[in-house]
Structure formats: structure tokens, C-alpha cells
Design a protein around this motif. Sequence first.
Motif, PDB file in Angstrom:
ATOM      1  N   LYS A   1     -28.067   6.424 -71.227  1.00  0.00           N
ATOM      2  CA  LYS A   1     -27.591   6.175 -72.583  1.00  0.00           C
ATOM      3  C   LYS A   1     -26.069   6.308 -72.629  1.00  0.00           C
ATOM      4  N   ASP A   2     -25.461   5.580 -73.562  1.00  0.00           N
ATOM      5  CA  ASP A   2     -24.010   5.647 -73.689  1.00  0.00           C
ATOM      6  C   ASP A   2     -23.595   6.885 -74.486  1.00  0.00           C
TER       7      ASP A   2
ATOM      8  N   PHE B   1     -22.916   7.225 -77.425  1.00  0.00           N
ATOM      9  CA  PHE B   1     -23.506   7.272 -78.768  1.00  0.00           C
ATOM     10  C   PHE B   1     -25.016   7.490 -78.730  1.00  0.00           C
ATOM     11  N   GLY B   2     -25.541   7.752 -77.527  1.00  0.00           N
ATOM     12  CA  GLY B   2     -26.972   7.986 -77.380  1.00  0.00           C
ATOM     13  C   GLY B   2     -27.806   6.718 -77.431  1.00  0.00           C
ATOM     14  N   GLU B   3     -27.174   5.572 -77.154  1.00  0.00           N
ATOM     15  CA  GLU B   3     -27.880   4.298 -77.203  1.00  0.00           C
ATOM     16  C   GLU B   3     -27.929   3.650 -75.832  1.00  0.00           C
ATOM     17  N   ASN B   4     -28.870   2.727 -75.675  1.00  0.00           N
ATOM     18  CA  ASN B   4     -29.024   1.994 -74.420  1.00  0.00           C
ATOM     19  C   ASN B   4     -29.487   0.582 -74.748  1.00  0.00           C
ATOM     20  N   VAL B   5     -28.661  -0.416 -74.427  1.00  0.00           N
ATOM     21  CA  VAL B   5     -29.012  -1.798 -74.765  1.00  0.00           C
ATOM     22  C   VAL B   5     -30.244  -2.275 -73.999  1.00  0.00           C
TER      23      VAL B   5
ATOM     24  N   ASP C   1     -32.971  -0.573 -73.670  1.00  0.00           N
ATOM     25  CA  ASP C   1     -34.129   0.190 -74.132  1.00  0.00           C
ATOM     26  C   ASP C   1     -35.412  -0.641 -74.205  1.00  0.00           C
TER      27      ASP C   1
END
Length: 266
Positions: A242-243, A245-249, A251
Motif C-alpha cells: 500500500k502507498d 495513503f494506505g491505498e493500492n491501485v 487491490d
Amino acid sequence: MYSEETGVNYHDYMVCRIDGQLMFNDIYIYVTGEHLSETLQRFLIKSVPSKNPMKRLFGNDKKVDVDNFLLARAMVDKGEFQNAYNEMDKISGELAKEKFILLFKSGIAAEISNELYEKNLAEFTDLFPEDPTLYLKLIDYNILKENYRKANENIDKLIFETEDNFLRIMKAKICLLDGDYETAENHYNYMMEYYPDFFESYIGAMITLNYLNRFNEALNIADNLIEMGYDKDILAEFFEEKDEFGENVLDPLVKSKPYKKWKRKS
């Protein structure tokens, strides 16, 4: 020259012949918007004693402004971007309108806020509307404004200027941001064919296929990377990371059944 963090840069080498040997006598650096000799001249100004008449060759009125620039440069090295920008704001007169100064200032602005970066690029655009350096900067500027059509036009101008097909990677990224996944896929496929050692193209293609829910095709690319010598466990860790910001494209891919099956497969 290219990196994912800093984007694209170009050098035009000026060639001369000395005693029968070809040599470079200057370099024009696109991202600074001037020749290397002009950049070095600024440091020469700093090194000239204040009472030396030689400094009049460069203009007495620029001496203080150059000090502001050098101080700002030192602040950038320390990560003090707002203070550096404040120092650059003190530069006045003709020097304040020089490409090198404007581009350096816009780079600092980019570290502070998108709004300030846009403001500085707009100023550069007004002063140098046809400069090739501007194409590099306007790509970022129009992406920030989410004007992807204009960003693509800037890339096309840069391709015309440089005849560089590597810029297809920039077009792929813009298409991805714009949600034009099929065109992005075509650009990434081109990059994988003509630049087979360029890892970013494979990941970009996987992200595109991920958005299209074509998970098996995305995993075929992962298998190709393994055949090229990449470690599967490290790749899996990269796909799932995850980046800030806690996101992962990726996902949707990571959570899919094909991926879980792929990960279990030895």
C-alpha cells in the motif's frame, strides 16, 4: 533521462572540433531551460570578489539576487522549501524573468502546493510560450489541472521536438489517469515490445488490465517478469504493498481469485 519521480529530461550537446578531436563545448539542459555554461556563470558571479571590476561584466545589480538564489539552493538541500521560495521571491528585475530562475522557483513551488506550482508555471507560460522546456513543464501542469487532452498535446510537441518514442510511457500514464484504459494498454504494449527491460511498463500494463478486470492477462505479465528473472515472492509483496495513503491501485487484482491461485502456485 527518465525516472518515475522526476519525469523526463533532455540534454542537447553542442559539438566543436579542437585539434582534430570532437568535443562538447556546451550542453543545453531542457529542465533548467539554459546552457550549462550559463548555469556555471552564476556560480562564477558568486566567486568574484565584490570590488573586482570583472563582476561588472555580469551586472552589479544581479549580485544580491544571485546571493538570494544560492541561499535558496542551500535551503532546498535542507528541505526548507517555504524559506527557499521566500528567498526566490526577493529576486527582482530582469533576473527574476530568466528561465533558469523561473524553473527553479517552480520546482520549489511544487514541493509546497499544487496551487503555487500552477501559479509559477502560468508565469513561465506567459513569458516563454514556445519554449521546448515548457512542454516538459506543461505536461505536469495540465495533469494537475486534469486537462489530459492538453497534456497529450504537450507530449506530442515534445515527440516532434525530440523524435523520442520513449515518451509513449508518458502518454500511457495520462491515458490511465483519464480512464482511457484501452489506449493506455496500447501504449504500454508498445513500451514492453520496444523497451523490454523497462520494468515500469509491465506494472503500468498490469494496472491497466486490473482496471479492466482482466486479471488473468495481468498475471500473464507477472509470469513474464518471473521468466525474466524477477523473484515471485518479491513481486507479490510489491503488488500487495500500500502507498503512504494506505491505498493500492492493484487491490482488485490482489483480492481476485485468479491472483490467490497464482500466489499459491509454486
